[in-house]
Design an enzyme around this catalytic site. Structure first.
Site, short mmCIF file in Angstrom:
data_model
loop_
_atom_site.label_atom_id
_atom_site.label_comp_id
_atom_site.label_asym_id
_atom_site.label_seq_id
_atom_site.Cartn_x
_atom_site.Cartn_y
_atom_site.Cartn_z
N ARG A 285 22.04 11.27 57.38
CA ARG A 285 21.15 9.96 57.92
C ARG A 285 21.74 9.71 59.44
NH1 ARG A 285 23.06 5.46 55.24
NH2 ARG A 285 23.63 4.97 57.42
N HIS A 289 21.05 2.94 57.68
CA HIS A 289 20.39 3.05 56.08
C HIS A 289 18.88 2.46 56.18
CE1 HIS A 289 19.52 2.57 51.89
NE2 HIS A 289 19.34 1.27 51.99
N TYR A 298 31.03 1.01 59.44
CA TYR A 298 31.50 1.99 58.36
C TYR A 298 31.50 3.32 58.71
CZ TYR A 298 26.59 2.62 57.03
OH TYR A 298 25.25 2.96 56.89
C1 LIG Z 1 18.93 0.43 41.11
C2 LIG Z 1 19.20 -0.06 42.23
N1 LIG Z 1 20.55 -0.38 42.54
C3 LIG Z 1 20.79 -0.63 43.95
C4 LIG Z 1 19.97 -0.80 44.67
C5 LIG Z 1 20.26 -1.05 46.30
N2 LIG Z 1 19.89 0.28 47.03
C6 LIG Z 1 19.09 0.15 48.17
S1 LIG Z 1 19.49 1.70 48.59
C7 LIG Z 1 20.97 1.99 48.03
C8 LIG Z 1 21.66 3.42 48.39
C9 LIG Z 1 20.79 4.51 47.92
O1 LIG Z 1 21.56 5.67 48.47
P1 LIG Z 1 21.22 7.04 48.21
O2 LIG Z 1 20.75 7.28 46.86
O3 LIG Z 1 22.10 8.18 48.93
O4 LIG Z 1 19.45 7.14 49.30
P2 LIG Z 1 19.63 7.08 50.75
O5 LIG Z 1 19.21 5.67 50.97
O6 LIG Z 1 20.82 7.49 51.39
O7 LIG Z 1 18.39 8.06 51.01
C10 LIG Z 1 21.24 0.88 47.32
C11 LIG Z 1 22.56 0.98 46.32
C12 LIG Z 1 18.48 -0.52 44.48
N3 LIG Z 1 17.59 -0.51 45.28
N4 LIG Z 1 18.15 0.12 43.26
#
Ligand SMILES: Cc1ncc(C[n+]2csc(CCOP(=O)(O)OP(=O)(O)O)c2C)c(N)n1
Ligand SMILES: [Mg+2]
Length: 391
Positions: A285, A289, A298
């Site tokens: 990425r 985020h 970080y």
């Molecule tokens: C069930 C849930 N827990 C926490 C969140 C908060 N949250 C939003 S994005 C994220 C990280 C996701 O990371 P990843 O699966 O690696 O996807 P990326 O954003 O890197 O594409 C989190 C913890 C959420 N949206 N849903």
């Protein structure tokens, strides 16, 4: 993750004990296009599958065009958020090849379940790129028709869509729409962080034992917001598939050709009735985020620079130039198309009408309900009670 990979070694966190390190050795990537733009004829996956692509010159140029357009539209959305026109944006910067490669591998009958970052797949499904912008502007619910485009709604609940996809794929199988070359396959997108969710692991179990025609497509972009991959796993993610009883493969997610090849193969196996598989698209990425995040808190600049050298678009451009498949006029024309589409997108976003407050009742049930009708009437009366109300 590879030993010595900057994503591991340069981080200021305390390292896990060496004997328990997640991954050692080079990442076992399926790659058909090197970061320098050199073509690799074929690549062998962990189960011996040989991957190759055989595109026409026009198709190679088409993939490049997709990558450039998708990046430009994404950059425009980020700019719109920065100017206060969108509430939030989750950029796909750096992940274009994983999304265009897998998105173009889908056949028209295949169904896709995205997260909130799959703007490139959305583009490949033929959905107007303004659709997610309405959602993030807060003027609609992101209202494309999932059945028409075979692309489900964006899902922000991490991992939830893998269960939706599993149920859908089980239905496809039970309806007898698998087992032939023109059968239907399903793909579920999710991130590296999502692999720690119960939902995703349950989806793996159900898809496996019910032989669901489902491709789990994990974009490992190395982070779940600020949490690096080493906080999610002690083994390379693709190897988890073995424990659930289906094949897994790790592909260079910055290589559009390899991403296409492994996805097409996995989808074809699924449509033929051979069950699920897991693809780990190893990528990065490049941006934040979301627009609410500051990644400089970080991760360090040298890590980002190391990945810039593996840019998915630069390598495709180098390949086209080296093979004399495209000239300067072509690249200029693609850039101009991207610029024009971004301007057009911006104009349309700024002209999106604000929704009427009562419209929130419109799409709760397909045919309404007496209780909802009463609520709508009550809310309308309330709005009308304001002096000068237009409602
Ligand atoms: C069930 C849930 N827990 C926490 C969140 C908060 N949250 C939003 S994005 C994220 C990280 C996701 O990371 P990843 O699966 O690696 O996807 P990326 O954003 O890197 O594409 C989190 C913890 C959420 N949206 N849903
Ligand atoms: Mg991630």
């Amino acid at each position: 993750m590879a030993k010595g990979d900057p994503a591991v070694s340069s981080r200021g966190r305390r390292a896990a004990p060496r004997s328990r390190r997640a991954t050692t050795g080079e990442p076992e990537l399926v790659q058909l296009l090197t970061p320098a733009g050199d073509r690799i004829e074929s690549a062998t996956g962990p189960d011996g599958t040989e991957y190759r692509v055989d595109f026409t010159d026009e198709e190679y140029r088409g993939l490049y065009r997709d990558l450039v357009l998708v990046r430009k539209l994404d950059a425009e959305a980020t700019a719109l958020q920065r100017q206060g026109e969108l509430g939030l944006w989750a950029s796909l910067l750096g992940q274009e090849a994983a999304q265009v490669g897998s998105g173009r591998a889908l056949r028209s009958q295949d169904m896709a379940f995205p997260t909130y970052r799959e703007h490139g797949v959305l583009y490949c499904r033929g959905i107007d790129p303004i659709m997610p912008l309405g959602l993030f502007r807060g003027v609609d619910q992101g209202g494309w028709d999932p059945n028409e485009f075979k692309f489900n709604m964006y899902t922000i609940v991490i991992g939830a869509q893998t269960l939706h996809a599993t149920g859908y794929a089980m239905g496809v199988h039970m309806d007898g729409r698998t087992g032939t070359e023109d059968g239907e396959a399903v793909i579920a997108y999710f991130g590296d962080g999502a692999t720690s969710q119960g939902d995703v692991n349950e989806a793996f179990v159900w898809a496996s034992v019910f032989n669901a025609p489902l491709v789990f497509f994990c974009q490992n972009n190395q982070y779940a917001i600020s949490e690096p991959l080493e906080r999610q796993t002690r083994v390379p993610l693709y190897r988890r598939a073995g424990g659930f009883g289906f094949p897994g493969v790790r592909v260079d997610g910055n290589d559009v050709l390899a991403s296409y090849a492994v996805t097409r193969h996995a989808l074809d196996n699924a449509r033929l009735g051979q069950g699920p598989s897991l693809i780990e698209a190893y990528t990065y990425r490049m941006g934040a985020h979301t627009t609410s995040d500051d990644p400089t808190r970080y991760r360090i600049a040298s890590e980002v620079e190391a990945w810039q050298a593996k840019d998915p678009i630069a390598r495709m451009k180098a390949f086209l130039e080296r093979q004399q498949l495209a000239d300067a006029d072509f690249f200029a024309e693609v850039d101009e198309q991207a610029r024009a589409e971004a301007v057009h997108l911006r104009e349309r976003v700024l002209n999106l009408p604000d929704p009427q407050p009562v419209s929130m009742f419109d799409h709760v049930y397909p045919h309404g309900s007496p209780e909802l009708d009463a609520q709508r009437a009550q809310f309308s009366r309330y709005l009308e009670s304001f002096e000068g109300s237009a409602h």
